[in-house]
Design a protein around this motif. Structure first.
Motif, PDB file in Angstrom:
ATOM      1  N   HIS A 116      37.888  52.859 117.193  1.00  0.00           N
ATOM      2  CA  HIS A 116      37.006  51.478 116.898  1.00  0.00           C
ATOM      3  C   HIS A 116      35.762  52.036 117.149  1.00  0.00           C
ATOM      4  CE1 HIS A 116      41.042  49.529 116.359  1.00  0.00           C
ATOM      5  NE2 HIS A 116      41.209  49.872 117.658  1.00  0.00           N
TER       6      HIS A 116
ATOM      7  N   GLU B 299      37.972  46.666 123.402  1.00  0.00           N
ATOM      8  CA  GLU B 299      38.733  47.897 123.507  1.00  0.00           C
ATOM      9  C   GLU B 299      37.909  49.054 123.123  1.00  0.00           C
ATOM     10  OE1 GLU B 299      41.607  48.007 120.127  1.00  0.00           O
ATOM     11  OE2 GLU B 299      42.060  50.285 120.781  1.00  0.00           O
TER      12      GLU B 299
ATOM     13  N   HIS C 170      43.382  54.647 122.326  1.00  0.00           N
ATOM     14  CA  HIS C 170      43.057  53.338 122.144  1.00  0.00           C
ATOM     15  C   HIS C 170      43.604  52.547 123.353  1.00  0.00           C
ATOM     16  CE1 HIS C 170      42.506  53.099 117.638  1.00  0.00           C
ATOM     17  NE2 HIS C 170      42.548  54.299 118.007  1.00  0.00           N
ATOM     18  N   ALA C 171      43.596  51.220 123.402  1.00  0.00           N
ATOM     19  CA  ALA C 171      44.161  50.117 124.230  1.00  0.00           C
ATOM     20  C   ALA C 171      45.034  49.382 123.261  1.00  0.00           C
ATOM     21  CB  ALA C 171      43.157  49.429 125.075  1.00  0.00           C
TER      22      ALA C 171
HETATM   23 ZN   LIG Z   1      42.898  50.174 118.784  1.00  0.00          ZN
END
Ligand SMILES: [Zn+2]
Length: 248
Positions: free
Chosen positions: A9, A24, A83-84
């Protein structure tokens, strides 16, 4: 041998947003930057797909396409997308590793990083799927499918879970996760990342204590700030708990 770290992102796309408002994209970038610093200090050639809070394109599809073009242009041998995770269930928790269906170098890397994360985070749930013989889960994510490098995507923890959101926000968690990822990469490519080179023993124990306190609801991310005032009592509880568990 070149490693590309891809913080998921960014910019227009914040990724998932935690109940306390954590983006995130910001967490992903912090962990990726810390991982890059550790890898570089171990002499491993490392690049990032993005160095700041920016998007790659004006909408989701061009963004992913441009992201993959950027990663492919680096000529990296491995790409690790950071990522989270998020869920509509606030209790969903833990860390997951994703690779493309089938077996490849990405699966070997996933196993290497999985082993180091497991070693570094005794309280963190690891969401594994051993049905194909290794701990990662399989998915046709765009970044995994279209990058030329062997690829792996890590969901470090659930940003939708209030305890894990608080944990993701601590420098201690980010640094420990970065170190675990870097060690797993080092193991896989045969370039050891020296253990503890980035953390002294107390910093490491403190990280484990904060993580343990958050996961057991002993400290509150909303009212306890940076946990400094709670750390002494928490340390005694934690040491008693680990000692008691060892005796039992
Ligand atoms: Zn993500």
């Amino acid at each position: 041998m070149k490693i590309c770290l891809d913080p998921g992102h960014g910019g227009r796309d914040p990724g998932a947003i935690g109940p306390a408002g954590t983006k995130e994209a910001v967490i992903n970038l912090a962990i990726a930057q810390k991982t890059a610093r550790i890898l570089r200090s171990a002499g491993i050639d490392t690049v990032l797909s993005r160095e700041s809070d920016v998007e790659f394109g004006p909408n989701e599809m061009t963004d992913l396409r441009k992201r993959v073009e950027t990663i492919n242009a680096t000529g990296a041998d491995y790409v690790i997308s950071i990522h989270a995770d998020a869920s509509t269930s606030p209790s969903a928790n833990g860390c997951s590793f994703y690779t493309l269906p089938g077996q490849g170098l990405g699966d070997i890397l996933a196993t290497g990083i999985h082993d180091r994360v497991k070693e570094s985070f005794p309280s963190l749930a690891i969401r594994t799927d051993y049905s194909d013989g290794d701990p990662d889960k399989e998915a046709n994510y765009y970044v995994l499918r279209w990058t030329t490098a062997s690829a792996l995507l890590i969901e470090c923890a659930f940003i939708s879970n209030p305890q894990e959101e608080a944990m993701l926000n601590t420098t201690a968690f980010q640094e420990n996760m970065a170190l675990a990822i870097a060690k797993g990469i080092g193991d896989t490519i045969g370039k050891p990342v020296s253990p503890g080179s980035n953390q002294d023993a107390w910093a490491k124990e403190k990280q484990a204590i904060i993580e343990w306190g958050l996961l057991h609801g002993l400290i509150n991310p909303k009212s306890d700030g940076d946990y400094e005032h709670a750390i002494v009592s928490l340390t005694i509880l934690y040491r008693y708990h680990t000692k008691f568990k060892a005796v039992k």
